[in-house]
Design a protein around this motif. Structure first.
Motif, PDB file in Angstrom:
ATOM      1  N   LEU A   3      48.709 -15.406   2.825  1.00 12.87           N
ATOM      2  CA  LEU A   3      47.950 -14.749   1.759  1.00 12.87           C
ATOM      3  C   LEU A   3      48.061 -15.461   0.409  1.00 12.87           C
ATOM      4  CD1 LEU A   3      48.625 -10.989   2.545  1.00 12.87           C
ATOM      5  CD2 LEU A   3      46.545 -12.313   2.960  1.00 12.87           C
ATOM      6  N   ARG A   4      49.163 -16.163   0.174  1.00 18.91           N
ATOM      7  CA  ARG A   4      49.399 -16.798  -1.131  1.00 18.91           C
ATOM      8  C   ARG A   4      48.238 -17.698  -1.583  1.00 18.91           C
ATOM      9  NH1 ARG A   4      54.306 -19.009  -0.180  1.00 18.91           N
ATOM     10  NH2 ARG A   4      55.252 -16.986  -0.503  1.00 18.91           N
ATOM     11  N   PRO A   5      47.729 -18.624  -0.734  1.00 16.94           N
ATOM     12  CA  PRO A   5      46.601 -19.451  -1.192  1.00 16.94           C
ATOM     13  C   PRO A   5      45.332 -18.637  -1.445  1.00 16.94           C
ATOM     14  CG  PRO A   5      47.516 -20.309   0.865  1.00 16.94           C
ATOM     15  CD  PRO A   5      48.226 -19.054   0.561  1.00 16.94           C
ATOM     16  N   LEU A   6      45.134 -17.561  -0.679  1.00 19.13           N
ATOM     17  CA  LEU A   6      43.966 -16.708  -0.896  1.00 19.13           C
ATOM     18  C   LEU A   6      44.052 -16.013  -2.249  1.00 19.13           C
ATOM     19  CD1 LEU A   6      43.608 -15.141   2.664  1.00 19.13           C
ATOM     20  CD2 LEU A   6      42.112 -16.860   1.611  1.00 19.13           C
ATOM     21  N   ILE A   7      45.244 -15.616  -2.626  1.00 17.90           N
ATOM     22  CA  ILE A   7      45.438 -14.971  -3.932  1.00 17.90           C
ATOM     23  C   ILE A   7      45.176 -15.971  -5.058  1.00 17.90           C
ATOM     24  CG2 ILE A   7      47.186 -13.953  -5.465  1.00 17.90           C
ATOM     25  CD1 ILE A   7      48.365 -12.660  -2.847  1.00 17.90           C
ATOM     26  N   ILE A   8      45.676 -17.196  -4.896  1.00 13.45           N
ATOM     27  CA  ILE A   8      45.470 -18.213  -5.933  1.00 13.45           C
ATOM     28  C   ILE A   8      43.987 -18.525  -6.097  1.00 13.45           C
ATOM     29  CG2 ILE A   8      45.872 -20.636  -6.545  1.00 13.45           C
ATOM     30  CD1 ILE A   8      48.669 -20.303  -5.262  1.00 13.45           C
ATOM     31  N   VAL A   9      43.267 -18.692  -4.985  1.00 17.09           N
ATOM     32  CA  VAL A   9      41.840 -18.986  -5.090  1.00 17.09           C
ATOM     33  C   VAL A   9      41.087 -17.752  -5.603  1.00 17.09           C
ATOM     34  CG1 VAL A   9      40.939 -18.470  -2.770  1.00 17.09           C
ATOM     35  CG2 VAL A   9      40.079 -20.424  -4.011  1.00 17.09           C
ATOM     36  N   GLY A  10      41.582 -16.564  -5.312  1.00 15.79           N
ATOM     37  CA  GLY A  10      40.997 -15.340  -5.872  1.00 15.79           C
ATOM     38  C   GLY A  10      41.113 -15.303  -7.384  1.00 15.79           C
ATOM     39  N   ILE A  11      42.231 -15.785  -7.899  1.00 18.94           N
ATOM     40  CA  ILE A  11      42.407 -15.872  -9.354  1.00 18.94           C
ATOM     41  C   ILE A  11      41.388 -16.841  -9.944  1.00 18.94           C
ATOM     42  CG2 ILE A  11      43.987 -16.652 -11.185  1.00 18.94           C
ATOM     43  CD1 ILE A  11      46.291 -15.581  -9.348  1.00 18.94           C
ATOM     44  N   ALA A  12      41.166 -17.959  -9.243  1.00 19.38           N
ATOM     45  CA  ALA A  12      40.165 -18.923  -9.714  1.00 19.38           C
ATOM     46  C   ALA A  12      38.782 -18.292  -9.751  1.00 19.38           C
ATOM     47  CB  ALA A  12      40.152 -20.163  -8.820  1.00 19.38           C
ATOM     48  N   VAL A  13      38.431 -17.544  -8.718  1.00 16.45           N
ATOM     49  CA  VAL A  13      37.118 -16.879  -8.680  1.00 16.45           C
ATOM     50  C   VAL A  13      37.018 -15.876  -9.833  1.00 16.45           C
ATOM     51  CG1 VAL A  13      35.646 -15.308  -7.352  1.00 16.45           C
ATOM     52  CG2 VAL A  13      36.724 -17.260  -6.219  1.00 16.45           C
ATOM     53  N   ALA A  14      38.066 -15.097 -10.038  1.00 13.96           N
ATOM     54  CA  ALA A  14      38.054 -14.110 -11.133  1.00 13.96           C
ATOM     55  C   ALA A  14      37.901 -14.780 -12.492  1.00 13.96           C
ATOM     56  CB  ALA A  14      39.334 -13.273 -11.088  1.00 13.96           C
ATOM     57  N   ASN A  15      38.453 -15.979 -12.641  1.00 12.59           N
ATOM     58  CA  ASN A  15      38.386 -16.690 -13.926  1.00 12.59           C
ATOM     59  C   ASN A  15      37.067 -17.404 -14.155  1.00 12.59           C
ATOM     60  OD1 ASN A  15      40.854 -16.448 -15.511  1.00 12.59           O
ATOM     61  ND2 ASN A  15      41.841 -17.257 -13.689  1.00 12.59           N
ATOM     62  N   TYR A  16      36.419 -17.882 -13.087  1.00 13.60           N
ATOM     63  CA  TYR A  16      35.273 -18.766 -13.267  1.00 13.60           C
ATOM     64  C   TYR A  16      33.939 -18.227 -12.775  1.00 13.60           C
ATOM     65  CZ  TYR A  16      38.745 -22.227 -14.471  1.00 13.60           C
ATOM     66  OH  TYR A  16      39.770 -22.891 -15.085  1.00 13.60           O
ATOM     67  N   PHE A  17      33.936 -17.260 -11.878  1.00 11.11           N
ATOM     68  CA  PHE A  17      32.663 -16.761 -11.355  1.00 11.11           C
ATOM     69  C   PHE A  17      32.075 -15.738 -12.320  1.00 11.11           C
ATOM     70  CE2 PHE A  17      30.018 -13.887  -8.846  1.00 11.11           C
ATOM     71  CZ  PHE A  17      29.141 -14.804  -8.283  1.00 11.11           C
ATOM     72  N   THR A  18      30.854 -16.012 -12.786  1.00  7.54           N
ATOM     73  CA  THR A  18      30.196 -15.078 -13.697  1.00  7.54           C
ATOM     74  C   THR A  18      28.884 -14.561 -13.124  1.00  7.54           C
ATOM     75  OG1 THR A  18      29.166 -16.929 -14.871  1.00  7.54           O
ATOM     76  CG2 THR A  18      31.227 -16.074 -15.772  1.00  7.54           C
ATOM     77  N   SER A  19      28.138 -15.411 -12.441  1.00  2.00           N
ATOM     78  CA  SER A  19      26.874 -14.995 -11.831  1.00  2.00           C
ATOM     79  C   SER A  19      26.543 -15.975 -10.719  1.00  2.00           C
ATOM     80  CB  SER A  19      25.750 -14.988 -12.875  1.00  2.00           C
ATOM     81  OG  SER A  19      25.503 -16.311 -13.319  1.00  2.00           O
ATOM     82  N   LEU A  20      25.601 -15.596  -9.882  1.00  2.00           N
ATOM     83  CA  LEU A  20      25.181 -16.461  -8.787  1.00  2.00           C
ATOM     84  C   LEU A  20      23.790 -17.002  -9.098  1.00  2.00           C
ATOM     85  CD1 LEU A  20      25.819 -17.590  -5.973  1.00  2.00           C
ATOM     86  CD2 LEU A  20      24.702 -15.570  -5.020  1.00  2.00           C
TER      87      LEU A  20
END
Length: 171
Positions: free
Chosen positions: A31-48
């Motif tokens: 789960l650790r890498p999924l959490i880290i990439v989730g943080i990246a998505v939360a920081n950088y994803f704004t719209s599609l």
């Protein structure tokens, strides 16, 4: 490029490099890498962005990430440790190389556009109907998410397969 970008990429590379030494493959370590990439998505994803070829770019880089991640997962050694019954994981050279390749390509791309590549990227984007920075951000995120998800899924499946085939240790 922000400090957050450097830290997230470095953390994901470090996770695999730490697995060069054999360690138990726990749910937490999956789960650790999924959490880290989730943080990246939360920081950088704004719209599609969906105009032009934005979705094609996002899908193409996502597929590339999935291929690298699943290949890295397949190249990782998963085994049953006989003396204590633990399922362990060890990233071999190929797994580490593939993982660093995926993370390194994104990192190099970000460094390139932050310095000398912005004009070239703008020209490429215009010529291929890519609407702008949001499409590239989402494509790079899709690549990272797919790489991490692919590797995690392969390792989880391989852990289960090893667990089912492992002999029962009598106490």
């Amino acid at each position: 490029m922000s400090l957050t970008s450097y830290l997230l990429d470095s953390a994901l590379v470090l996770l695999v490099l730490l697995q060069i030494k054999e360690k138990p493959l726990s749910t937490k370590s999956l789960l650790r890498p999924l959490i880290i990439v989730g943080i990246a998505v939360a920081n950088y994803f704004t719209s599609l962005p969906t105009a032009g070829n934005d979705l094609v770019l996002i899908a193409a880089l996502g597929l590339f990430g999935l291929l690298i991640g699943t290949a890295a997962g397949q190249a990782t050694i998963v085994r049953h440790r006989e003396f204590d019954g633990a399922i362990t994981v060890r990233a071999g050279w190929l797994a580490g190389l593939l993982w660093v390749l995926g993370m390194g390509l994104r990192f190099a791309f970000l460094v390139w556009i932050s310095h000398s590549g912005a004009a070239s990227l703008t020209h490429f984007s215009a010529a291929h109907s890519i609407t702008g920075a949001a499409a590239w951000t989402d494509a790079l995120l899709a690549m990272a998410v797919a790489e991490v998800a692919g590797r995690t899924a392969v390792l989880a499946a391989r852990r289960e397969r090893v667990r089912r085939s492992a002999p029962v240790i009598a106490a």
